[in-house]
Design a protein around this motif. Sequence first.
Motif, short mmCIF file in Angstrom:
data_model
loop_
_atom_site.label_atom_id
_atom_site.label_comp_id
_atom_site.label_asym_id
_atom_site.label_seq_id
_atom_site.Cartn_x
_atom_site.Cartn_y
_atom_site.Cartn_z
N ALA A 77 51.57 40.06 26.09
CA ALA A 77 52.62 39.59 25.19
C ALA A 77 53.96 40.22 25.56
CB ALA A 77 52.25 39.93 23.75
N GLY A 78 55.04 39.59 25.12
CA GLY A 78 56.35 40.20 25.24
C GLY A 78 56.98 40.15 26.61
N GLY A 79 56.46 39.29 27.50
CA GLY A 79 57.09 39.12 28.81
C GLY A 79 56.57 40.01 29.91
N THR A 80 55.52 40.79 29.65
CA THR A 80 54.94 41.66 30.68
C THR A 80 53.79 40.93 31.38
OG1 THR A 80 55.46 43.64 29.41
CG2 THR A 80 53.83 43.87 31.16
N THR A 81 53.89 40.79 32.70
CA THR A 81 52.78 40.26 33.50
C THR A 81 52.55 41.21 34.66
OG1 THR A 81 53.29 37.97 32.94
CG2 THR A 81 51.90 38.35 34.87
N PHE A 82 51.31 41.66 34.83
CA PHE A 82 50.94 42.56 35.92
C PHE A 82 50.47 41.73 37.12
CE2 PHE A 82 50.47 45.01 32.04
CZ PHE A 82 51.04 46.23 32.37
N HIS A 83 51.08 41.98 38.28
CA HIS A 83 50.70 41.33 39.52
C HIS A 83 50.14 42.40 40.45
CE1 HIS A 83 53.04 37.69 38.44
NE2 HIS A 83 53.86 38.56 37.87
N PHE A 84 49.09 42.09 41.17
CA PHE A 84 48.38 43.08 41.97
C PHE A 84 48.65 42.83 43.45
CE2 PHE A 84 46.48 42.50 37.89
CZ PHE A 84 46.32 43.81 37.45
N VAL A 85 49.22 43.85 44.13
CA VAL A 85 49.68 43.74 45.51
C VAL A 85 48.78 44.58 46.39
CG1 VAL A 85 51.63 44.02 47.07
CG2 VAL A 85 52.04 43.43 44.66
N ASN A 86 48.21 43.96 47.42
CA ASN A 86 47.21 44.62 48.25
C ASN A 86 47.71 45.05 49.63
OD1 ASN A 86 45.28 42.00 46.94
ND2 ASN A 86 45.15 44.10 46.20
N ASP A 87 48.99 44.82 49.93
CA ASP A 87 49.46 45.10 51.30
C ASP A 87 50.58 46.12 51.35
OD1 ASP A 87 50.88 43.18 49.97
OD2 ASP A 87 51.01 41.77 51.63
N GLY A 88 50.54 47.11 50.46
CA GLY A 88 51.39 48.28 50.61
C GLY A 88 52.67 48.28 49.81
N VAL A 89 53.36 49.44 49.90
CA VAL A 89 54.53 49.68 49.06
C VAL A 89 55.71 48.79 49.44
CG1 VAL A 89 53.85 52.03 48.47
CG2 VAL A 89 55.28 51.64 50.49
N GLU A 90 55.90 48.56 50.73
CA GLU A 90 57.05 47.75 51.13
C GLU A 90 56.86 46.30 50.69
OE1 GLU A 90 58.80 48.26 54.92
OE2 GLU A 90 58.18 50.35 55.10
N ALA A 91 55.65 45.79 50.81
CA ALA A 91 55.38 44.42 50.36
C ALA A 91 55.60 44.30 48.85
CB ALA A 91 53.96 44.01 50.72
N ALA A 92 55.17 45.31 48.11
CA ALA A 92 55.38 45.29 46.65
C ALA A 92 56.86 45.29 46.33
CB ALA A 92 54.69 46.50 46.02
N LEU A 93 57.64 46.09 47.06
CA LEU A 93 59.07 46.15 46.81
C LEU A 93 59.75 44.83 47.17
CD1 LEU A 93 61.54 47.68 45.90
CD2 LEU A 93 61.69 48.72 48.17
N ASP A 94 59.33 44.23 48.27
CA ASP A 94 59.91 42.93 48.66
C ASP A 94 59.69 41.90 47.55
OD1 ASP A 94 60.79 43.92 51.06
OD2 ASP A 94 59.09 43.14 52.23
N ARG A 95 58.48 41.86 47.03
CA ARG A 95 58.18 40.91 45.96
C ARG A 95 58.96 41.25 44.70
NH1 ARG A 95 51.91 39.78 45.20
NH2 ARG A 95 52.85 38.45 43.58
N ALA A 96 59.07 42.53 44.40
CA ALA A 96 59.80 42.95 43.21
C ALA A 96 61.28 42.57 43.31
CB ALA A 96 59.66 44.46 43.01
N ARG A 97 61.86 42.75 44.48
CA ARG A 97 63.28 42.43 44.66
C ARG A 97 63.53 40.93 44.50
NH1 ARG A 97 64.43 46.80 49.44
NH2 ARG A 97 65.78 48.20 48.24
N GLU A 98 62.60 40.13 44.97
CA GLU A 98 62.76 38.68 44.81
C GLU A 98 62.85 38.30 43.34
OE1 GLU A 98 59.57 36.70 46.76
OE2 GLU A 98 60.14 37.37 48.77
N VAL A 99 62.06 38.96 42.53
CA VAL A 99 62.03 38.65 41.10
C VAL A 99 63.19 39.30 40.35
CG1 VAL A 99 60.66 38.87 38.99
CG2 VAL A 99 59.52 38.36 41.16
N ALA A 100 63.56 40.53 40.74
CA ALA A 100 64.56 41.30 40.01
C ALA A 100 65.96 40.74 40.17
CB ALA A 100 64.52 42.76 40.45
N GLY A 101 66.24 40.07 41.28
CA GLY A 101 67.58 39.56 41.51
C GLY A 101 68.58 40.70 41.65
#
Length: 207
Positions: free
Chosen positions: A111-135
């Motif tokens: 609830a409240g806009g929180t969605t957990f996404h699970f990233v299996n290919d390391g910290v840089e991949a997680a950051l790349d995906r996060a930056r795409e969403v964060a704008g």
Amino acid sequence: MVAGKVFFSVSMSLDGYLAPESPDELMGQQWMELQQWVFPTRFFRENLGLGEGGDEGIDNDVARHAFERTGVSIMGKRMFEAGEHSWPEDAPFHTPVFVVTHEQREPWQRAGGTTFHFVNDGVEAALDRAREVAGDRDVRISGGAALIVEYLNAGLVDEFSIALSPVLFGKGIRLFDGVDDSTIALEQVASASSRRVTHLTYAVRRR
């Protein structure tokens, strides 16, 4: 579009610990003492839906600013597993959260806009995906300590804030264990104190 900053904002004991060693102690007395500066704030009460009231002042401002600047959070598996069973259904992030893990799992929507996404290919991949969403908003490395150090050593953190609590752990998980001091330099950019805690903010530079 200008990319936001990558930061972390944590509470740390006076002797350098971020959390107890055992996940079973994460909500125990020591951890509660470590976090005691944030519980009375107006922001904390609002964010957890506890009703009106709460303290204003520097502690409230710091907590609110860290929350409001965050477009996406990133955390490690240990932190997620500890919180999965203790966060309320309306989890306190209200943003997408990327969990760095080897576990393959479908997104977990709360609830409240929180969605957990699970990233299996390391910290840089997680950051790349996060930056795409964060704008143009900032990406927060929520923890735990090992994940924070991994991002620091990779040169991916722009700044961080520590709420230095007047608590001694004696043992547990240190915030900066394993940090590569040969590549990281810090510049203190802000400090402020309340009667409960001292807030320190640093910019991270490469040596």
